[in-house]
Design a protein around this motif. Structure first.
Motif, PDB file in Angstrom:
ATOM      1  N   GLU A 264      13.143   2.984   8.830  1.00  0.00           N
ATOM      2  CA  GLU A 264      13.542   3.333   7.467  1.00  0.00           C
ATOM      3  C   GLU A 264      13.341   4.823   7.198  1.00  0.00           C
ATOM      4  OE1 GLU A 264      14.805   1.407   5.106  1.00  0.00           O
ATOM      5  OE2 GLU A 264      14.470  -0.643   5.801  1.00  0.00           O
ATOM      6  N   ASN A 265      12.786   5.531   8.189  1.00  0.00           N
ATOM      7  CA  ASN A 265      12.570   6.982   8.078  1.00  0.00           C
ATOM      8  C   ASN A 265      11.649   7.343   6.909  1.00  0.00           C
ATOM      9  OD1 ASN A 265      12.940   9.613   9.034  1.00  0.00           O
ATOM     10  ND2 ASN A 265      14.590  10.013   7.580  1.00  0.00           N
ATOM     11  N   VAL A 266      10.606   6.529   6.706  1.00  0.00           N
ATOM     12  CA  VAL A 266       9.640   6.842   5.650  1.00  0.00           C
ATOM     13  C   VAL A 266       8.444   7.565   6.253  1.00  0.00           C
ATOM     14  CG1 VAL A 266      10.369   4.814   4.332  1.00  0.00           C
ATOM     15  CG2 VAL A 266       8.372   4.653   5.809  1.00  0.00           C
ATOM     16  N   ASP A 267       7.726   8.307   5.426  1.00  0.00           N
ATOM     17  CA  ASP A 267       6.595   9.087   5.942  1.00  0.00           C
ATOM     18  C   ASP A 267       5.248   8.528   5.507  1.00  0.00           C
ATOM     19  OD1 ASP A 267       6.649   9.818   3.237  1.00  0.00           O
ATOM     20  OD2 ASP A 267       6.009  11.871   3.646  1.00  0.00           O
ATOM     21  N   GLY A 268       5.257   7.577   4.595  1.00  0.00           N
ATOM     22  CA  GLY A 268       3.990   7.043   4.124  1.00  0.00           C
ATOM     23  C   GLY A 268       4.177   5.950   3.102  1.00  0.00           C
ATOM     24  N   PHE A 269       3.082   5.640   2.420  1.00  0.00           N
ATOM     25  CA  PHE A 269       3.137   4.628   1.367  1.00  0.00           C
ATOM     26  C   PHE A 269       2.149   5.008   0.273  1.00  0.00           C
ATOM     27  CE2 PHE A 269       0.018   3.302   4.445  1.00  0.00           C
ATOM     28  CZ  PHE A 269      -1.013   2.679   3.742  1.00  0.00           C
ATOM     29  N   ARG A 270       2.498   4.631  -0.934  1.00  0.00           N
ATOM     30  CA  ARG A 270       1.683   4.946  -2.105  1.00  0.00           C
ATOM     31  C   ARG A 270       1.214   3.629  -2.726  1.00  0.00           C
ATOM     32  NH1 ARG A 270       4.738   8.842  -4.083  1.00  0.00           N
ATOM     33  NH2 ARG A 270       3.306  10.547  -3.588  1.00  0.00           N
ATOM     34  N   ILE A 271      -0.081   3.527  -3.003  1.00  0.00           N
ATOM     35  CA  ILE A 271      -0.617   2.326  -3.643  1.00  0.00           C
ATOM     36  C   ILE A 271      -0.967   2.659  -5.096  1.00  0.00           C
ATOM     37  CG2 ILE A 271      -2.475   0.617  -3.666  1.00  0.00           C
ATOM     38  CD1 ILE A 271      -2.649   0.797  -0.679  1.00  0.00           C
ATOM     39  N   TYR A 272      -0.271   1.981  -5.999  1.00  0.00           N
ATOM     40  CA  TYR A 272      -0.533   2.132  -7.432  1.00  0.00           C
ATOM     41  C   TYR A 272      -1.516   1.066  -7.887  1.00  0.00           C
ATOM     42  CZ  TYR A 272       3.644   5.118  -7.916  1.00  0.00           C
ATOM     43  OH  TYR A 272       4.561   6.122  -7.821  1.00  0.00           O
ATOM     44  N   PHE A 273      -2.486   1.458  -8.687  1.00  0.00           N
ATOM     45  CA  PHE A 273      -3.339   0.483  -9.343  1.00  0.00           C
ATOM     46  C   PHE A 273      -2.524  -0.167 -10.450  1.00  0.00           C
ATOM     47  CE2 PHE A 273      -6.409   3.375  -7.414  1.00  0.00           C
ATOM     48  CZ  PHE A 273      -7.292   2.472  -6.830  1.00  0.00           C
ATOM     49  N   ALA A 274      -2.647  -1.482 -10.591  1.00  0.00           N
ATOM     50  CA  ALA A 274      -1.817  -2.218 -11.539  1.00  0.00           C
ATOM     51  C   ALA A 274      -2.567  -3.441 -12.044  1.00  0.00           C
ATOM     52  CB  ALA A 274      -0.508  -2.637 -10.862  1.00  0.00           C
ATOM     53  N   LYS A 275      -1.918  -4.158 -12.935  1.00  0.00           N
ATOM     54  CA  LYS A 275      -2.428  -5.442 -13.404  1.00  0.00           C
ATOM     55  C   LYS A 275      -1.271  -6.428 -13.485  1.00  0.00           C
ATOM     56  CE  LYS A 275      -6.593  -4.473 -16.134  1.00  0.00           C
ATOM     57  NZ  LYS A 275      -7.185  -4.484 -17.499  1.00  0.00           N
ATOM     58  N   LYS A 276      -1.570  -7.683 -13.212  1.00  0.00           N
ATOM     59  CA  LYS A 276      -0.574  -8.745 -13.353  1.00  0.00           C
ATOM     60  C   LYS A 276      -1.207  -9.883 -14.129  1.00  0.00           C
ATOM     61  CE  LYS A 276       2.752 -11.538 -10.802  1.00  0.00           C
ATOM     62  NZ  LYS A 276       3.259 -11.951  -9.469  1.00  0.00           N
ATOM     63  N   ASN A 277      -0.643 -10.183 -15.279  1.00  0.00           N
ATOM     64  CA  ASN A 277      -1.186 -11.222 -16.156  1.00  0.00           C
ATOM     65  C   ASN A 277      -2.663 -10.984 -16.468  1.00  0.00           C
ATOM     66  OD1 ASN A 277       1.326 -12.572 -16.081  1.00  0.00           O
ATOM     67  ND2 ASN A 277       0.752 -13.608 -14.185  1.00  0.00           N
ATOM     68  N   GLY A 278      -2.985  -9.709 -16.710  1.00  0.00           N
ATOM     69  CA  GLY A 278      -4.342  -9.361 -17.120  1.00  0.00           C
ATOM     70  C   GLY A 278      -5.339  -9.191 -15.998  1.00  0.00           C
ATOM     71  N   LYS A 279      -4.908  -9.340 -14.736  1.00  0.00           N
ATOM     72  CA  LYS A 279      -5.829  -9.248 -13.606  1.00  0.00           C
ATOM     73  C   LYS A 279      -5.461  -8.073 -12.700  1.00  0.00           C
ATOM     74  CE  LYS A 279      -6.756 -14.220 -13.498  1.00  0.00           C
ATOM     75  NZ  LYS A 279      -6.688 -15.453 -12.670  1.00  0.00           N
ATOM     76  N   ASN A 280      -6.490  -7.466 -12.083  1.00  0.00           N
ATOM     77  CA  ASN A 280      -6.268  -6.340 -11.174  1.00  0.00           C
ATOM     78  C   ASN A 280      -5.242  -6.688 -10.096  1.00  0.00           C
ATOM     79  OD1 ASN A 280      -8.291  -4.970 -12.521  1.00  0.00           O
ATOM     80  ND2 ASN A 280      -9.864  -5.403 -10.996  1.00  0.00           N
ATOM     81  N   ALA A 281      -4.409  -5.716  -9.762  1.00  0.00           N
ATOM     82  CA  ALA A 281      -3.400  -5.892  -8.716  1.00  0.00           C
ATOM     83  C   ALA A 281      -3.047  -4.526  -8.151  1.00  0.00           C
ATOM     84  CB  ALA A 281      -2.158  -6.581  -9.284  1.00  0.00           C
ATOM     85  N   ILE A 282      -2.186  -4.509  -7.147  1.00  0.00           N
ATOM     86  CA  ILE A 282      -1.673  -3.250  -6.618  1.00  0.00           C
ATOM     87  C   ILE A 282      -0.165  -3.350  -6.457  1.00  0.00           C
ATOM     88  CG2 ILE A 282      -3.790  -2.593  -5.408  1.00  0.00           C
ATOM     89  CD1 ILE A 282      -2.395  -3.472  -2.774  1.00  0.00           C
ATOM     90  N   VAL A 283       0.485  -2.192  -6.485  1.00  0.00           N
ATOM     91  CA  VAL A 283       1.901  -2.068  -6.154  1.00  0.00           C
ATOM     92  C   VAL A 283       1.983  -1.080  -5.006  1.00  0.00           C
ATOM     93  CG1 VAL A 283       4.128  -1.190  -6.927  1.00  0.00           C
ATOM     94  CG2 VAL A 283       2.768  -2.635  -8.457  1.00  0.00           C
ATOM     95  N   MET A 284       2.570  -1.491  -3.887  1.00  0.00           N
ATOM     96  CA  MET A 284       2.614  -0.652  -2.691  1.00  0.00           C
ATOM     97  C   MET A 284       4.059  -0.221  -2.435  1.00  0.00           C
ATOM     98  SD  MET A 284       0.559  -1.322   0.856  1.00  0.00           S
ATOM     99  CE  MET A 284       1.470  -2.731   1.459  1.00  0.00           C
ATOM    100  N   VAL A 285       4.296   1.092  -2.437  1.00  0.00           N
ATOM    101  CA  VAL A 285       5.647   1.641  -2.379  1.00  0.00           C
ATOM    102  C   VAL A 285       5.796   2.569  -1.168  1.00  0.00           C
ATOM    103  CG1 VAL A 285       7.324   3.081  -3.607  1.00  0.00           C
ATOM    104  CG2 VAL A 285       5.846   1.528  -4.892  1.00  0.00           C
ATOM    105  N   ALA A 286       6.919   2.456  -0.472  1.00  0.00           N
ATOM    106  CA  ALA A 286       7.213   3.370   0.631  1.00  0.00           C
ATOM    107  C   ALA A 286       7.527   4.755   0.074  1.00  0.00           C
ATOM    108  CB  ALA A 286       8.403   2.855   1.433  1.00  0.00           C
ATOM    109  N   THR A 287       7.312   5.799   0.876  1.00  0.00           N
ATOM    110  CA  THR A 287       7.647   7.167   0.465  1.00  0.00           C
ATOM    111  C   THR A 287       8.422   7.876   1.565  1.00  0.00           C
ATOM    112  OG1 THR A 287       5.611   8.198   1.327  1.00  0.00           O
ATOM    113  CG2 THR A 287       5.549   7.341  -0.943  1.00  0.00           C
ATOM    114  N   LYS A 288       9.206   8.875   1.150  1.00  0.00           N
ATOM    115  CA  LYS A 288       9.956   9.700   2.098  1.00  0.00           C
ATOM    116  C   LYS A 288       9.578  11.159   1.918  1.00  0.00           C
ATOM    117  CE  LYS A 288      14.103   7.419   3.689  1.00  0.00           C
ATOM    118  NZ  LYS A 288      15.549   7.573   3.935  1.00  0.00           N
ATOM    119  N   ASP A 289       9.500  11.872   3.029  1.00  0.00           N
ATOM    120  CA  ASP A 289       9.268  13.313   3.020  1.00  0.00           C
ATOM    121  C   ASP A 289      10.515  13.976   2.433  1.00  0.00           C
ATOM    122  OD1 ASP A 289       8.372  15.842   3.456  1.00  0.00           O
ATOM    123  OD2 ASP A 289       8.567  15.792   5.631  1.00  0.00           O
ATOM    124  N   THR A 290      10.362  14.591   1.251  1.00  0.00           N
ATOM    125  CA  THR A 290      11.516  15.119   0.517  1.00  0.00           C
ATOM    126  C   THR A 290      11.283  16.575   0.136  1.00  0.00           C
ATOM    127  OG1 THR A 290      11.905  12.913  -0.415  1.00  0.00           O
ATOM    128  CG2 THR A 290      12.974  14.768  -1.528  1.00  0.00           C
TER     129      THR A 290
END
Length: 288
Positions: free
Chosen positions: A89-115
């Motif tokens: 996919e030609n990505v250079d890394g990933f970013r983990i966002y702190f999040a919540k789902k239905n009031g509970k701790n969660a994470i969102v993990m997103v791919a990143t590209k060198d731009t």
């Protein structure tokens, strides 16, 4: 005089409608493009763009941690898949966002590209731009993408209760800035129901390749590596952090381990599991 005032006010309102929002005024066009992600876009842990946006916003509205302890576990099979697919996919890394789902701790993990972006002064900079347009069928086939097994307020175990013997430092293929077992234990135990004050953390894809190489080596040497666990943690300076630990089946599945079975330093060198923090290093983030 009154007519002049009204006309001036109207012109100011019209002008402001075309201006960037306060949080976007320093962003380049490339950075703002991520906000127009396709409707079927998925994060690396399986959420749609709309779901991820809702989860990140939920935490921003209520940043206090929902639990005193939170961890997320991903299987070795999933790490193997990411290690194989992300380079395509030609990505250079990933970013983990702190999040919540239905009031509970969660994470969102997103791919990143060198731009490369153009700065207001005409110079250019390289950033890690969030990337949602993953093309692999892996991310479009039901049941393949793991959201991670999230556990809250489990009895103290794993790295939180690691002994001095468990944390005996064995030379690994990581950078000096990486989080040691001793430091990781301290940070995990310092986490509590406090405000989560870091928005996201960025990591190189080399970390995923490191995990795969380590878990493969553990399997070859009979240690039955079976995945990784990501703990919510708190640094000594008060910043929210993540501590990442490999796991194995030692009679109990998903048991943390801290030694290094991968002794091939030519395979993975200088890997850093101490992520780049936003709100300091935020360029490329979708949700700042």
């Amino acid at each position: 005089m009154k007519n002049f005032t009204y006309i001036t006010l109207i012109l100011l309102i019209i002008a402001s409608c075309g201006s960037p929002a306060p949080g976007d005024k320093n962003k380049s066009a490339a950075e703002n493009e991520s906000m127009a992600a396709p409707a079927d876009s998925l994060t690396l842990n399986g959420y749609t763009f709309a779901e991820a946006t809702s989860m990140v916003k939920e935490l921003r509205k209520d940043p206090v941690s929902s639990h005193a302890r939170t961890s997320i576990w991903f299987s070795k099979a999933y790490i193997d898949s990411l290690s194989q697919i992300l380079p395509l996919e030609n990505v250079d890394g990933f970013r983990i966002y702190f999040a919540k789902k239905n009031g509970k701790n969660a994470i969102v993990m997103v791919a990143t590209k060198d731009t490369t972006i153009k700065n207001p002064d005409g110079t250019t900079s390289k950033i890690h731009q969030d990337y949602f347009e993953l093309k692999s069928a892996f991310f479009k086939t039901g049941g393949r993408v793991e959201a991670g097994n999230i556990i809250h307020d489990a009895p103290l175990s794993g790295i939180a209760t690691a002994s001095t013997a468990d944390c005996t430092e064995i030379p690994c293929n990581k950078s000096l800035n990486s989080i040691s077992c001793v430091l990781g234990k301290s940070w995990v135990n310092q986490f509590g129901k406090d405000p989560i004050n870091i928005r996201n953390l960025w990591y190189s894809t080399r970390l995923i390749h490191y995990w795969k190489a380590e878990l493969d080596a553990a399997v070859r040497k009979g240690a039955k590596g079976d995945g990784i666990r990501i703990y919510f943690a708190k640094k000594d300076n008060g910043n929210t952090a993540l501590v990442m630990v490999t796991t194995r089946d030692n009679g109990t599945k998903r048991s943390d381990y801290y030694n290094c079975y991968n002794d091939n330093k030519k395979n993975i060198l200088d890997v850093n599991d101490n992520g780049e923090e936003c709100p300091v290093m935020c360029h490329g983030s979708t949700w700042e």
